[in-house]
Design a protein around this motif. Sequence first.
Motif, PDB file in Angstrom:
ATOM      1  N   LEU A 108      28.017 -57.887 -53.797  1.00 53.80           N
ATOM      2  CA  LEU A 108      27.874 -58.758 -52.629  1.00 53.80           C
ATOM      3  C   LEU A 108      27.841 -58.032 -51.284  1.00 53.80           C
ATOM      4  O   LEU A 108      27.399 -58.603 -50.292  1.00 53.80           O
ATOM      5  N   THR A 109      28.353 -56.806 -51.238  1.00 56.56           N
ATOM      6  CA  THR A 109      28.519 -56.138 -49.950  1.00 56.56           C
ATOM      7  C   THR A 109      27.952 -54.723 -49.983  1.00 56.56           C
ATOM      8  O   THR A 109      27.437 -54.268 -50.991  1.00 56.56           O
ATOM      9  N   ASN A 110      28.163 -54.039 -48.887  1.00 58.41           N
ATOM     10  CA  ASN A 110      27.748 -52.647 -48.754  1.00 58.41           C
ATOM     11  C   ASN A 110      28.781 -51.671 -49.316  1.00 58.41           C
ATOM     12  O   ASN A 110      28.558 -50.477 -49.327  1.00 58.41           O
ATOM     13  N   ALA A 111      29.928 -52.174 -49.750  1.00 56.46           N
ATOM     14  CA  ALA A 111      30.987 -51.310 -50.292  1.00 56.46           C
ATOM     15  C   ALA A 111      30.590 -50.810 -51.677  1.00 56.46           C
ATOM     16  O   ALA A 111      29.912 -51.503 -52.428  1.00 56.46           O
ATOM     17  N   LYS A 112      31.031 -49.642 -52.000  1.00 58.59           N
ATOM     18  CA  LYS A 112      30.722 -49.037 -53.299  1.00 58.59           C
ATOM     19  C   LYS A 112      32.003 -48.526 -53.955  1.00 58.59           C
ATOM     20  O   LYS A 112      32.214 -47.322 -54.097  1.00 58.59           O
ATOM     21  N   PRO A 113      32.880 -49.442 -54.372  1.00 57.48           N
ATOM     22  CA  PRO A 113      34.118 -49.002 -55.014  1.00 57.48           C
ATOM     23  C   PRO A 113      33.831 -48.423 -56.399  1.00 57.48           C
ATOM     24  O   PRO A 113      32.787 -48.684 -56.993  1.00 57.48           O
ATOM     25  N   LYS A 114      34.764 -47.652 -56.877  1.00 57.65           N
ATOM     26  CA  LYS A 114      34.655 -47.110 -58.231  1.00 57.65           C
ATOM     27  C   LYS A 114      34.757 -48.266 -59.214  1.00 57.65           C
ATOM     28  O   LYS A 114      35.636 -49.124 -59.099  1.00 57.65           O
ATOM     29  N   VAL A 115      33.842 -48.307 -60.176  1.00 56.89           N
ATOM     30  CA  VAL A 115      33.839 -49.341 -61.201  1.00 56.89           C
ATOM     31  C   VAL A 115      33.910 -48.640 -62.546  1.00 56.89           C
ATOM     32  O   VAL A 115      33.090 -47.764 -62.834  1.00 56.89           O
ATOM     33  N   ALA A 116      34.912 -49.003 -63.356  1.00 54.55           N
ATOM     34  CA  ALA A 116      35.064 -48.384 -64.673  1.00 54.55           C
ATOM     35  C   ALA A 116      35.735 -49.379 -65.610  1.00 54.55           C
ATOM     36  O   ALA A 116      36.429 -50.290 -65.159  1.00 54.55           O
ATOM     37  N   PRO A 117      35.534 -49.225 -66.924  1.00 57.05           N
ATOM     38  CA  PRO A 117      36.071 -50.186 -67.889  1.00 57.05           C
ATOM     39  C   PRO A 117      37.519 -49.920 -68.300  1.00 57.05           C
ATOM     40  O   PRO A 117      37.873 -50.026 -69.460  1.00 57.05           O
ATOM     41  N   TYR A 118      38.362 -49.554 -67.333  1.00 58.50           N
ATOM     42  CA  TYR A 118      39.779 -49.383 -67.649  1.00 58.50           C
ATOM     43  C   TYR A 118      40.612 -49.938 -66.501  1.00 58.50           C
ATOM     44  O   TYR A 118      40.143 -50.010 -65.360  1.00 58.50           O
ATOM     45  N   PRO A 119      41.847 -50.368 -66.797  1.00 57.14           N
ATOM     46  CA  PRO A 119      42.696 -50.969 -65.772  1.00 57.14           C
ATOM     47  C   PRO A 119      43.042 -50.001 -64.648  1.00 57.14           C
ATOM     48  O   PRO A 119      43.109 -48.793 -64.854  1.00 57.14           O
ATOM     49  N   THR A 175      41.448 -49.080 -61.960  1.00 60.92           N
ATOM     50  CA  THR A 175      40.423 -48.204 -61.396  1.00 60.92           C
ATOM     51  C   THR A 175      40.554 -48.214 -59.875  1.00 60.92           C
ATOM     52  O   THR A 175      40.419 -47.190 -59.226  1.00 60.92           O
ATOM     53  N   THR A 176      40.823 -49.388 -59.310  1.00 61.68           N
ATOM     54  CA  THR A 176      40.998 -49.537 -57.866  1.00 61.68           C
ATOM     55  C   THR A 176      42.469 -49.339 -57.531  1.00 61.68           C
ATOM     56  O   THR A 176      43.313 -50.125 -57.955  1.00 61.68           O
ATOM     57  N   LEU A 177      42.761 -48.290 -56.778  1.00 61.49           N
ATOM     58  CA  LEU A 177      44.152 -47.999 -56.417  1.00 61.49           C
ATOM     59  C   LEU A 177      44.461 -48.322 -54.961  1.00 61.49           C
ATOM     60  O   LEU A 177      45.619 -48.367 -54.572  1.00 61.49           O
ATOM     61  N   HIS A 178      43.409 -48.543 -54.157  1.00 61.85           N
ATOM     62  CA  HIS A 178      43.571 -48.891 -52.750  1.00 61.85           C
ATOM     63  C   HIS A 178      42.578 -49.996 -52.432  1.00 61.85           C
ATOM     64  O   HIS A 178      41.490 -50.040 -53.007  1.00 61.85           O
ATOM     65  N   PRO A 179      42.913 -50.885 -51.509  1.00 61.74           N
ATOM     66  CA  PRO A 179      41.963 -51.932 -51.149  1.00 61.74           C
ATOM     67  C   PRO A 179      40.653 -51.335 -50.629  1.00 61.74           C
ATOM     68  O   PRO A 179      40.660 -50.309 -49.953  1.00 61.74           O
ATOM     69  N   VAL A 180      39.560 -51.965 -51.006  1.00 59.23           N
ATOM     70  CA  VAL A 180      38.238 -51.566 -50.532  1.00 59.23           C
ATOM     71  C   VAL A 180      37.678 -52.762 -49.768  1.00 59.23           C
ATOM     72  O   VAL A 180      37.670 -53.877 -50.292  1.00 59.23           O
ATOM     73  N   VAL A 181      37.238 -52.545 -48.546  1.00 60.20           N
ATOM     74  CA  VAL A 181      36.706 -53.636 -47.733  1.00 60.20           C
ATOM     75  C   VAL A 181      35.190 -53.485 -47.633  1.00 60.20           C
ATOM     76  O   VAL A 181      34.681 -52.404 -47.326  1.00 60.20           O
ATOM     77  N   GLY A 182      34.491 -54.572 -47.929  1.00 58.42           N
ATOM     78  CA  GLY A 182      33.044 -54.613 -47.809  1.00 58.42           C
ATOM     79  C   GLY A 182      32.637 -55.708 -46.842  1.00 58.42           C
ATOM     80  O   GLY A 182      33.431 -56.607 -46.538  1.00 58.42           O
ATOM     81  N   ILE A 183      31.416 -55.649 -46.373  1.00 57.47           N
ATOM     82  CA  ILE A 183      30.928 -56.609 -45.378  1.00 57.47           C
ATOM     83  C   ILE A 183      29.690 -57.320 -45.906  1.00 57.47           C
ATOM     84  O   ILE A 183      28.759 -56.677 -46.392  1.00 57.47           O
ATOM     85  N   ILE A 184      29.710 -58.650 -45.795  1.00 54.72           N
ATOM     86  CA  ILE A 184      28.509 -59.441 -46.058  1.00 54.72           C
ATOM     87  C   ILE A 184      27.882 -59.679 -44.689  1.00 54.72           C
ATOM     88  O   ILE A 184      28.523 -60.223 -43.793  1.00 54.72           O
ATOM     89  N   GLU A 185      26.639 -59.238 -44.514  1.00 55.92           N
ATOM     90  CA  GLU A 185      25.938 -59.415 -43.253  1.00 55.92           C
ATOM     91  C   GLU A 185      24.869 -60.479 -43.419  1.00 55.92           C
ATOM     92  O   GLU A 185      24.135 -60.477 -44.398  1.00 55.92           O
ATOM     93  N   TYR A 186      24.784 -61.382 -42.453  1.00 58.78           N
ATOM     94  CA  TYR A 186      23.831 -62.492 -42.485  1.00 58.78           C
ATOM     95  C   TYR A 186      22.683 -62.212 -41.516  1.00 58.78           C
ATOM     96  O   TYR A 186      22.838 -61.438 -40.570  1.00 58.78           O
ATOM     97  N   PRO A 187      21.529 -62.858 -41.725  1.00 54.25           N
ATOM     98  CA  PRO A 187      20.364 -62.633 -40.853  1.00 54.25           C
ATOM     99  C   PRO A 187      20.642 -62.879 -39.369  1.00 54.25           C
ATOM    100  O   PRO A 187      20.029 -62.251 -38.515  1.00 54.25           O
ATOM    101  N   ASP A 188      21.600 -63.792 -39.058  1.00 56.62           N
ATOM    102  CA  ASP A 188      21.914 -64.075 -37.648  1.00 56.62           C
ATOM    103  C   ASP A 188      23.028 -63.171 -37.109  1.00 56.62           C
ATOM    104  O   ASP A 188      23.634 -63.470 -36.094  1.00 56.62           O
ATOM    105  N   PHE A 189      23.320 -62.067 -37.829  1.00 57.12           N
ATOM    106  CA  PHE A 189      24.296 -61.050 -37.442  1.00 57.12           C
ATOM    107  C   PHE A 189      25.749 -61.467 -37.624  1.00 57.12           C
ATOM    108  O   PHE A 189      26.653 -60.736 -37.246  1.00 57.12           O
ATOM    109  N   TYR A 190      25.977 -62.633 -38.217  1.00 59.57           N
ATOM    110  CA  TYR A 190      27.337 -63.054 -38.570  1.00 59.57           C
ATOM    111  C   TYR A 190      27.811 -62.132 -39.694  1.00 59.57           C
ATOM    112  O   TYR A 190      27.022 -61.696 -40.536  1.00 59.57           O
ATOM    113  N   LYS A 191      29.102 -61.832 -39.718  1.00 61.87           N
ATOM    114  CA  LYS A 191      29.651 -60.957 -40.749  1.00 61.87           C
ATOM    115  C   LYS A 191      30.935 -61.535 -41.320  1.00 61.87           C
ATOM    116  O   LYS A 191      31.726 -62.129 -40.592  1.00 61.87           O
ATOM    117  N   ILE A 192      31.110 -61.333 -42.615  1.00 61.19           N
ATOM    118  CA  ILE A 192      32.347 -61.690 -43.304  1.00 61.19           C
ATOM    119  C   ILE A 192      32.808 -60.454 -44.052  1.00 61.19           C
ATOM    120  O   ILE A 192      32.012 -59.761 -44.680  1.00 61.19           O
TER     121      ILE A 192
END
Length: 179
Positions: free
Chosen positions: A23-34, A36-53
């Motif tokens: 969904l976002t521009n973030a590229k966290p590590k993805v793996a098939p074991y518990p 995998t993510t040890l720290h929060p990763v923040v990604g941004i959804i950008e909309y055509p009108d420049f709104y961001k979530i």
Amino acid sequence: KTIADIGLVGYPNAGKSTLINALTNAKPKVAPYPFTTLHPVVGIIEYPDFYKITLADIPGLIEGAHENRGLGHEFLRHIERTRMLVYVLDTAGVDGRNPLDDFKSLQKELELYQKGLSKRQSIVLANKSDLPESAENFEMLKKKLPKKYKILPVSAELGEGLEGLPDLFREMIEKIKKK
């Protein structure tokens, strides 16, 4: 103190990192074991009108997180700093887990950590819907979860069911910000 508009909450291997990756521009590590993510990763959804979530991929919670088991308080502190929660449940039960039990346990951990945290505006994503085992669990979730929860079947890995999520997230976040 807000770290993100939306916090992705779930057990390890539920598909939170795969979802934020899709969904976002973030590229966290993805793996098939518990864990995998040890720290929060923040990604941004950008909309055509420049709104961001912003979305935060919160590392997987485990039972007892409110007692600081695992990295409990560290993870829960990040969840506390979001406006809205998205519960990501593995409806295929790949790790032998029951998604309804997972949802109840996640809510319990949030509530035991901070009264009212589990009441935050939220939706449920029934992930791994592409796997045959998920159909029965999805129907069970629809029947057993309170009607206030919007439950959507998705496959983060295949990108199925994700098309309308950015618009739904925006609509929900805008309502929250107006309050």
